[in-house]
Design a protein around this motif. Structure first.
Motif, PDB file in Angstrom:
ATOM      1  N   GLN A 185       0.811  -1.042  -0.077  1.00 16.20           N
ATOM      2  CA  GLN A 185      -0.068  -0.170   0.062  1.00 16.20           C
ATOM      3  C   GLN A 185       0.953   1.345  -0.029  1.00 16.20           C
ATOM      4  O   GLN A 185       0.771   2.267  -0.687  1.00 16.20           O
TER       5      GLN A 185
ATOM      6  N   ARG B 114      -7.552  -2.375  -7.438  1.00 16.94           N
ATOM      7  CA  ARG B 114      -8.607  -1.502  -7.105  1.00 16.94           C
ATOM      8  C   ARG B 114      -9.826  -2.396  -6.984  1.00 16.94           C
ATOM      9  O   ARG B 114      -9.763  -3.475  -7.220  1.00 16.94           O
ATOM     10  N   ALA B 115     -10.757  -2.077  -5.784  1.00 18.63           N
ATOM     11  CA  ALA B 115     -11.764  -2.866  -5.209  1.00 18.63           C
ATOM     12  C   ALA B 115     -12.368  -3.531  -6.482  1.00 18.63           C
ATOM     13  O   ALA B 115     -13.175  -4.526  -6.355  1.00 18.63           O
TER      14      ALA B 115
ATOM     15  N   TRP C  94      -1.164  -1.569  -4.207  1.00 20.83           N
ATOM     16  CA  TRP C  94      -2.093  -2.260  -3.588  1.00 20.83           C
ATOM     17  C   TRP C  94      -2.891  -1.453  -2.853  1.00 20.83           C
ATOM     18  O   TRP C  94      -2.522  -0.675  -2.102  1.00 20.83           O
ATOM     19  N   ARG C  95      -4.214  -1.557  -3.057  1.00 21.90           N
ATOM     20  CA  ARG C  95      -5.218  -0.412  -2.444  1.00 21.90           C
ATOM     21  C   ARG C  95      -6.545  -1.173  -1.596  1.00 21.90           C
ATOM     22  O   ARG C  95      -7.232  -0.469  -1.121  1.00 21.90           O
ATOM     23  N   ASP C  96      -6.733  -2.492  -1.802  1.00 23.65           N
ATOM     24  CA  ASP C  96      -7.697  -3.196  -1.168  1.00 23.65           C
ATOM     25  C   ASP C  96      -7.380  -4.507  -0.984  1.00 23.65           C
ATOM     26  O   ASP C  96      -6.315  -5.071  -1.720  1.00 23.65           O
ATOM     27  N   TYR C  97      -7.992  -5.128  -0.064  1.00 24.94           N
ATOM     28  CA  TYR C  97      -7.818  -6.675   0.166  1.00 24.94           C
ATOM     29  C   TYR C  97      -9.127  -7.166   0.639  1.00 24.94           C
ATOM     30  O   TYR C  97     -10.205  -6.505   1.053  1.00 24.94           O
ATOM     31  N   ALA C  98      -9.413  -8.401   0.482  1.00 30.15           N
ATOM     32  CA  ALA C  98     -10.351  -9.263   0.947  1.00 30.15           C
ATOM     33  C   ALA C  98      -9.895 -10.704   1.628  1.00 30.15           C
ATOM     34  O   ALA C  98      -9.024 -11.088   1.307  1.00 30.15           O
TER      35      ALA C  98
END
Length: 114
Positions: free
Chosen positions: A35, A59-60, A40-44
């Motif tokens: 980040q 991106r999400a 990297w901008r998002d995770y799940a």
């Protein structure tokens, strides 16, 4: 009306597969560096009956760039850890989390130095 105990035992649930605290800290440390590098901008996090998956997104709204999977059933074979690329290709497998994540560490170093 009498209530008698049933002779049918309750079904046992399989133990839930999840990241241990130490494992999650290692993954989040790597994610934080990605980040900070702006990559990297998002995770799940997804869990299933046989694996827990940490997905990393640019991106999400996109497909994940990378997936870090923990599959304990493979621990005695090729290792319970794997890193997969965006097309599902296995980038690295291993028994130790830190050694398996080296493939992403090297990619981050290239981005930071460029």
């Amino acid at each position: 009306m009498s209530f008698e105990s049933s002779t049918h035992p309750l079904p046992r649930r399989a133990p839930k597969i999840w990241f241990e605290r130490r494992e999650f800290d290692v993954i989040m440390n790597l994610y934080g560096r990605g980040q900070m590098a702006g990559e990297w901008r998002d995770y799940a996090i997804d869990d299933g009956p046989d694996a827990v998956i940490f997905s990393i997104f640019r991106r999400a709204s996109e497909n994940p760039l990378y997936r870090i999977e923990k599959r304990p059933a493979l621990a005695s074979k090729q290792g319970q850890w794997s890193v997969l690329g965006s097309a599902g290709q296995v980038l690295k497998r291993g028994h130790e989390l830190a050694a398996t994540l080296d493939v992403l560490e090297r990619k981050l170093l290239k981005v930071v130095r460029a």
